[in-house]
Structure formats: C-alpha cells, structure tokens
Write a protein that holds these residues in place. Sequence first.
Motif, mmCIF file in Angstrom:
data_model
loop_
_atom_site.group_PDB
_atom_site.id
_atom_site.type_symbol
_atom_site.label_atom_id
_atom_site.label_comp_id
_atom_site.label_asym_id
_atom_site.label_seq_id
_atom_site.Cartn_x
_atom_site.Cartn_y
_atom_site.Cartn_z
ATOM 1 N N SER A 1 0.558 -0.816 -0.297
ATOM 2 C CA SER A 1 0.135 -0.125 0.003
ATOM 3 C C SER A 1 0.922 1.059 -0.182
ATOM 4 C CB SER A 1 -0.857 0.247 0.983
ATOM 5 O OG SER A 1 0.015 0.219 2.356
ATOM 6 N N GLN A 2 2.280 1.173 0.564
ATOM 7 C CA GLN A 2 3.224 2.382 0.363
ATOM 8 C C GLN A 2 4.366 2.179 -0.965
ATOM 9 O OE1 GLN A 2 5.225 2.823 4.548
ATOM 10 N NE2 GLN A 2 4.112 0.925 4.812
ATOM 11 N N ASN A 3 4.212 1.395 -1.332
ATOM 12 C CA ASN A 3 5.177 1.209 -2.855
ATOM 13 C C ASN A 3 4.890 -0.264 -3.155
ATOM 14 O OD1 ASN A 3 7.208 0.312 -4.521
ATOM 15 N ND2 ASN A 3 8.270 1.302 -3.517
ATOM 16 N N PRO A 4 3.740 -0.167 -4.603
ATOM 17 C CA PRO A 4 3.318 -0.875 -5.230
ATOM 18 C C PRO A 4 4.074 -1.958 -6.404
ATOM 19 C CG PRO A 4 3.477 1.100 -6.515
ATOM 20 C CD PRO A 4 3.982 1.583 -5.137
ATOM 21 N N GLU A 5 6.022 -2.090 -6.018
ATOM 22 C CA GLU A 5 7.499 -2.250 -6.354
ATOM 23 C C GLU A 5 7.087 -3.928 -5.829
ATOM 24 O OE1 GLU A 5 10.619 -1.146 -7.543
ATOM 25 O OE2 GLU A 5 9.909 1.201 -6.634
ATOM 26 N N VAL A 6 6.566 -3.199 -4.145
ATOM 27 C CA VAL A 6 6.861 -4.362 -3.733
ATOM 28 C C VAL A 6 5.459 -6.081 -3.521
ATOM 29 C CG1 VAL A 6 5.653 -5.396 -0.840
ATOM 30 C CG2 VAL A 6 6.948 -3.277 -1.828
ATOM 31 N N ALA A 7 4.606 -5.532 -4.887
ATOM 32 C CA ALA A 7 4.368 -7.085 -5.313
ATOM 33 C C ALA A 7 4.882 -7.797 -5.053
ATOM 34 C CB ALA A 7 2.920 -6.375 -6.448
ATOM 35 N N SER A 8 6.175 -7.822 -6.191
ATOM 36 C CA SER A 8 6.336 -8.801 -6.677
ATOM 37 C C SER A 8 7.014 -9.990 -5.573
ATOM 38 C CB SER A 8 8.175 -8.480 -7.341
ATOM 39 O OG SER A 8 9.022 -7.640 -6.588
ATOM 40 N N LEU A 9 7.179 -9.115 -4.118
ATOM 41 C CA LEU A 9 7.183 -9.893 -3.045
ATOM 42 C C LEU A 9 5.717 -10.674 -2.705
ATOM 43 C CD1 LEU A 9 9.597 -7.514 -1.175
ATOM 44 C CD2 LEU A 9 10.755 -9.388 -2.136
ATOM 45 N N LEU A 10 5.455 -10.129 -2.507
ATOM 46 C CA LEU A 10 4.057 -10.698 -2.434
ATOM 47 C C LEU A 10 3.640 -11.571 -2.875
ATOM 48 C CD1 LEU A 10 1.075 -10.676 -0.834
ATOM 49 C CD2 LEU A 10 0.381 -8.722 -2.136
ATOM 50 N N SER A 11 3.641 -11.875 -4.672
ATOM 51 C CA SER A 11 2.949 -12.462 -5.115
ATOM 52 C C SER A 11 4.241 -14.193 -5.046
ATOM 53 C CB SER A 11 3.214 -12.511 -6.719
ATOM 54 O OG SER A 11 5.018 -12.287 -7.082
ATOM 55 N N LYS A 12 5.464 -13.515 -4.970
ATOM 56 C CA LYS A 12 6.274 -14.493 -4.892
ATOM 57 C C LYS A 12 5.867 -15.800 -3.160
ATOM 58 C CE LYS A 12 10.172 -13.336 -6.829
ATOM 59 N NZ LYS A 12 11.794 -12.533 -7.152
ATOM 60 N N VAL A 13 5.408 -14.831 -2.510
ATOM 61 C CA VAL A 13 5.307 -15.542 -0.683
ATOM 62 C C VAL A 13 3.464 -16.368 -1.643
ATOM 63 C CG1 VAL A 13 4.196 -15.349 1.608
ATOM 64 C CG2 VAL A 13 6.016 -14.157 0.589
ATOM 65 N N LEU A 14 2.549 -15.939 -2.228
ATOM 66 C CA LEU A 14 1.543 -16.085 -2.174
ATOM 67 C C LEU A 14 2.132 -17.515 -2.516
ATOM 68 C CD1 LEU A 14 -0.591 -13.278 -3.727
ATOM 69 C CD2 LEU A 14 -0.950 -14.559 -1.477
ATOM 70 N N PHE A 15 2.919 -17.712 -3.885
ATOM 71 C CA PHE A 15 2.910 -18.529 -4.916
ATOM 72 C C PHE A 15 4.096 -19.692 -4.097
ATOM 73 C CE2 PHE A 15 3.911 -16.192 -9.200
ATOM 74 C CZ PHE A 15 2.788 -15.604 -9.377
ATOM 75 N N MET A 16 4.830 -19.235 -3.167
ATOM 76 C CA MET A 16 4.987 -20.009 -2.058
ATOM 77 C C MET A 16 3.719 -21.544 -1.782
ATOM 78 S SD MET A 16 8.096 -18.101 -0.180
ATOM 79 C CE MET A 16 9.431 -17.642 -0.534
ATOM 80 N N GLY A 17 2.676 -20.602 -1.112
ATOM 81 C CA GLY A 17 1.657 -20.589 -0.186
ATOM 82 C C GLY A 17 0.872 -21.420 -1.245
ATOM 83 N N LEU B 1 1.444 -5.068 -12.717
ATOM 84 C CA LEU B 1 2.450 -4.639 -14.026
ATOM 85 C C LEU B 1 1.894 -3.680 -15.015
ATOM 86 C CD1 LEU B 1 3.503 -7.910 -15.127
ATOM 87 C CD2 LEU B 1 4.509 -5.830 -14.688
ATOM 88 N N LYS B 2 0.194 -3.193 -14.699
ATOM 89 C CA LYS B 2 -0.295 -2.402 -15.175
ATOM 90 C C LYS B 2 -0.415 -1.242 -15.378
ATOM 91 C CE LYS B 2 -5.289 -4.685 -16.352
ATOM 92 N NZ LYS B 2 -6.393 -4.620 -15.659
ATOM 93 N N ASP B 3 0.722 -0.437 -13.675
ATOM 94 C CA ASP B 3 0.424 0.432 -13.505
ATOM 95 C C ASP B 3 2.071 0.571 -14.339
ATOM 96 O OD1 ASP B 3 -1.491 0.551 -12.988
ATOM 97 O OD2 ASP B 3 -1.593 0.105 -10.510
ATOM 98 N N SER B 4 2.935 -0.784 -13.534
ATOM 99 C CA SER B 4 4.019 -0.587 -13.777
ATOM 100 C C SER B 4 4.716 -1.746 -14.967
ATOM 101 C CB SER B 4 5.050 -0.528 -12.548
ATOM 102 O OG SER B 4 4.876 0.193 -11.641
ATOM 103 N N PRO B 5 4.319 -1.094 -16.026
ATOM 104 C CA PRO B 5 4.648 -2.480 -17.201
ATOM 105 C C PRO B 5 6.296 -2.858 -17.489
ATOM 106 C CG PRO B 5 4.073 -0.664 -17.912
ATOM 107 C CD PRO B 5 4.367 -0.352 -16.570
ATOM 108 N N MET B 6 7.255 -2.381 -17.105
ATOM 109 C CA MET B 6 8.762 -2.531 -17.190
ATOM 110 C C MET B 6 9.321 -2.482 -15.520
ATOM 111 S SD MET B 6 9.102 -2.624 -20.196
ATOM 112 C CE MET B 6 10.912 -2.465 -20.356
ATOM 113 N N ASP B 7 8.921 -3.006 -14.740
ATOM 114 C CA ASP B 7 9.407 -3.574 -13.519
ATOM 115 C C ASP B 7 10.111 -4.682 -13.191
ATOM 116 O OD1 ASP B 7 9.257 -4.919 -11.016
ATOM 117 O OD2 ASP B 7 8.746 -2.569 -9.816
#
Length: 703
Positions: free
Chosen positions: A233-249, A263-269
């Motif tokens: 909620s403070q930085n959208p880049e953290v979505a990559s870490l969130l998705s990795k933990v979701l995949f783990m679970g 990626l819609k908001d940051s297509p080149m992250d």
Amino acid sequence: MVAPAVPEITEEVLHDSIDARTESLLSLRELGPPDLVHLLKQPVRNPGKQLGVYHHVTGVDASSSASLAAYINTLTYKEFGQSATTKTVEGTYCCYNAFSRVDMRVHAPFPGSVESYCVDERGEKRKATEELWLETYLCSVLRAYSYADDGTGDTIRKIMGVRRFNPVTNTESEHRFLSAAEQLFFRGWQLGSDSVVQVPNVVSNHLTTGLLKYFQTTGRYASGINLFEKLRSQNPEVASLLSKVLFMGNEEVQGVRILHEALKDSPMDYVMLDAQAEFLMKKAETATTPEQKEERLRMALGCADRSTIAAPSEFGTWARLARVYVAMEDWENALTILNSCPMFTYQDKDAPLMPEPKDVNLPTLPETRLDEIDSEPESRYHEQVDPSLLNLRAAAYRGTFKQAYSILTEMTAKIGWDQLLKIRSNVFVMEDEYRTEKQETAQQSYPAKRNASTDALRGTPDPTANGNPSAVPQASDDEDEAEEAENDTDGDSIAQTLVTNGKPEELERPSSAVDPEEAKKEAENSTEDHFSRLNNKRLCERWLDSLFMVLYEDLRVYTIWRTQMAQYRAQSMQYKKSAEEWEILGTLAERLQHLDEAVEAYRACLGMRFSPKALTGILKVFELNKNTRETVAATIRLVTWQYRWYSEFSPELLHTIRMLIEDEGAVKVRSIIQATNLPQNVLDLTHHYAALCATFRSSGTDG
C-alpha cells in the motif's frame, strides 16, 4: 535437550580480538561478521593472572543491551562449584549494525553494572539509541539466516568456533522480527544484496532475501502475505514479493492476479517480469501436453525478454532468458543470451579477521558424541587426493559464474558435449576460421561496404541481445582464474572416451573462440569488409570461452572416472579412491547434473567416513524421491553433526523436517525418528527441530 558446549579461542594478547574487530569495521561491505563474545577470565588458583577468550555467535536476541548481557551471563553458569578452574571477570558482546555501520557493544563486568555503547568506523565511541538497537536486532536475525550452514559443512568450517542459534522460535519472536522488518523495510537497500544483483533496490536486497528465506523455511506464508500487503500500500513494487509468497503458499491464482494488476501500472518493472517468467517456467514443467508446455514457455519468453530490456545491467534477467531458451531447446539463442550476461566479481560474506590465537579449544559434550562424526575432521586431514581432482576450477565458482556454468552444464546434459561444440561454432567466431579467413582475404582486396552483418566483428553495435549496449559483461577476477584453464593440458595423453549408450565416444577438446578485443581492434583498423563468411556470427566473450574450457576439464575428469569404473567392474576388481576423492567426484557429477553417479560417489565416501557434504547430496535425492525413512535418517545425522560443531540452526534442515511433517504427519515422523538406532540424546536434537515446526503449526493459521 543437552546444552551445547562452548568453543573457546584464547588470545595471545589481551583484547586482541576486540581490537582486530574494531580495525575491520571500515572494510565491512555486507551484513557484517558474526557477533563476537569476549570474556576476560582469571584462574581460580592464580587471581593475579588474566586471559582473554572469545567465540563467535549468531541468532542471539540483540534487541537490547539486557538480552546480550543475559547471554554473557549464561556463559558463567558452569564456573560455580568445586570443579571450576576459572572465574569470569568481565564480558563484552559485539554485534554489527549494517544500517548505520556501527558495532553495538555491551560490556558486563562481574560484579558491576552493564554498559552499552557503539563504535563507529573510526573507532570512536557513540551513544547507543533505541533506533540503533532496532537496526541491530534486524541485522542480527538476517545474519543468523545468512551464516547458517546449508548442511554441507562449508560455512561451519569457514569460521572457527561459531555458535549458531535459531533467532525466531515462536510467534512472539516472529512478531518482533516482522515488526522490525516493516519499520526498516524501505531502507533495506542500504544493506546491499546478493552477489548476482548489480544494484540493490527496494525489493532486491539482503532484507528481502532474508524475509523470503524465513517464510520458505517456516511455512509462515500468512504472516508474509500480511506483511507485504501492508507494504504494498506504500509502494506498488512490493507486489513482486507478495506474489512470491502467494506462490509459495500455493495461492497461484491470487499471485498471478497481483502481478497482472501491478504490471498494468509498472509494465517495465523487471523484478515483477522476472517473477512472472519464473512462475510460467515452473508451470511449463508440470504441463500435461507438449502444446501446453510450448504455450507457457512462449509466455515466459515474452516476460523474460522484456525484463532484460527493463534491466539490461542485471545478470538475473539475462540468465532467466537463457534458461527459457534452454527449456525451449533453442540452443543457439540460449548461447547467444548467455554470452550477453553481465558478470560481476563475487562479494563474499563479511568474515572476522582475527589475530593468530594462543590456543583453540573446540570441546564436545560426552552426551552428544557419535564416533563417525567426531572422527571426520581427523580422517579428512590424513587422506590422499589426486591433484587433478583438487584443481577443478568449477568447484570454486560462486555468484554469476556459478549460475552461468550451471546453464552451460544443463545444456550439455541435454544435448551432449559434441553437439554443444557444434552449436558454439555456429554462433561464435572461432579462432581457426578467423585466421583462415584473414589469410585468404590478405591476398585479395575489394572495396569496403559497411553493413549490419559485419557489426559483430567491428564491435558496433555491441554483440548483445536486444541491442542493449549496457549489458556488455564486465571484467571479473573470476574470469582470470577461468582463463588459466585454457593452458591446462595435463592429462590429455590419457585415453579419453565417453561412454554413450554403451559405445565409446571421443571427448573433443574445444578450440578457442577468437579474442573479441583483437577482432574488434582489427575490424576498426581495417578499411575492408573481408569477413563475408563470418558476418552472421558473434564474438564470444572471454569469460564464456573460458567456461567452455573449464567445462571440458570437468567432463574429462568425469569421463576418465566413469571409464575406469566400467573397466574395473568388467574385470570384477575394486575401484579404490579415498573418501575425500569420492566426495569430490560426487560434487563433480552433481555439478554436471548426473545425479545417479553423484549418489554412487557420495555413498562410497560415506562408506569410508562421515561427510556432511556427501550426506547432504544424498538427502536431496531422498527428498526428491519421497523416501521418508531415508530422509529422516540422513537429517538426524546432519543435525547431530551440526550440533557437534555448535550449531542449533539450519534453515535447510528445518525446512526438510517441516515438509516431512506436512507430508507424513507429526506422529509418523516422530515415530520414525524414535525407531532409528541412535542414542536417545542424539534423537532429541531432531525432536527439537520437529518441536519448532509443531509450535508454528499449532499457533497460527499457516502450514
């Protein structure tokens, strides 16, 4: 469980170890060395004499001066009673804060009041504030995971006399850890990153690496999801870490949705794109039809390709793209992309630089003795090893070079050495053809016509995929070591045959690719376009050319070993090697991705003496094949070996036991542990790990 023994290293000069640590502060670049604990002691019968002893430790609660003073107090318990020979006069605990680059210290005299302060890089004292203690605590937890042994024993042997504890053993300590991580998360880049990351950022640094390792080890995915949701909620880049933990679970649908929206908001992250590519590659491995696999790899290719454009100077993006091409069996593109990988010099963990000690005491408790484990260091010291096995340079690869070499060995395992050499000569300008072309064109000249096909030889644009000039591999110290292999012809006179499908096949020595610097220089100075036959080829980077020679040496030694083994068996003779040689052959086979042969060598090593590296290699196969009893037996022996060397914490072994409990159930795993023919105190060590897993499972919604 029996309390572990405490290693003691005696100083030649009082306080030498603390002075050496202070002097080294300026040179620290990573998370810092393990904590240093120094004790000043007096012999009971000679109070006028003092001696300084120390040891290192990780995983102790470093959230306050009181918690560190409490650890010092535990070291004095055994000094009471008639058997005591020394008395501790004072203790000093040193713990590095990598955020503020200061060494937090707690001085505890006996008797007396505790003093806490910090020492900066100039060796000057500063006040210890609450903010500094918060930073120090978080660094301490991250170091505990970073310096934990993976089971092979390499980390344990590297630094003498280190006690290792689990820094997070219950939900209360987890809350403290994650709270500190949340408060300091957006400063994590200050800690640096793994050696394969060129530029640390918000989501690629030692803090995020430690967090992901914690969630993977413990299975506390809900805690990770909760943390990263708040940070996202403070930085959208953290979505990559969130998705990795979701995949783990195994919450794949939600993980994909999070990445897609971000990626819609940051297509080149590039981190998000890389996470997508990694996920798609794993899904391709489980595809049920060739068409499904092809479709998933095609999508992975698109993500990986975009990530190299987004971060052309990062090794990881290019390595991922190369692996996608390997999975697609597009060998020429795989080699081309591998050649474009930026290579970095490996930055090792910060290690303590201590003066030569007066004495070293590495005790073991009688209750935890196990003959095969205790005899391991002495046996290793006396073993003979063939020099050709000691000189295999690939064994020393770390960081980007290790990963690049792994891609090369994967290709070799899939298509064979001869085919790899053919593809190499199709892709790159080889030295012999370059010389031949040069000689032929020296006798005939024609008007120069510049075109794109000669750019690879002229050096502009640079021979990098997607036309990214910033992706040119950088020079590295590891590259120099690899190049030495080119001049190593020792053993070439030995008959070298590779047994394929029961038929002997010659192992071809690779010819050298043309030196890119020489070719570029000549092309720039030439006014003639005389490289007509080579205009569709690229210049092979020197480091990759050297890797081929190192791979050849690995294959040569492996081939000789397998050929000799086959000959001895045909004659019903025993093939003899020392335990150390079997261990090296096992790692060689594993490096070349021949798992069956690796297990065979590891078993031969273990048949002669205990080897944590060999047992860890076999444990991987046990886990892969779901051999529960063998996995438990191997884990118990590794836990015992680590405990003998003062380690109560290994994320890898903790993860292994957690997965066993989740797959088989806690009751069954405990019964298997109890049924093994080992002393009860040894079994208690493994029950301790199992109890940790059970604590987490019963106290939350995870796992």
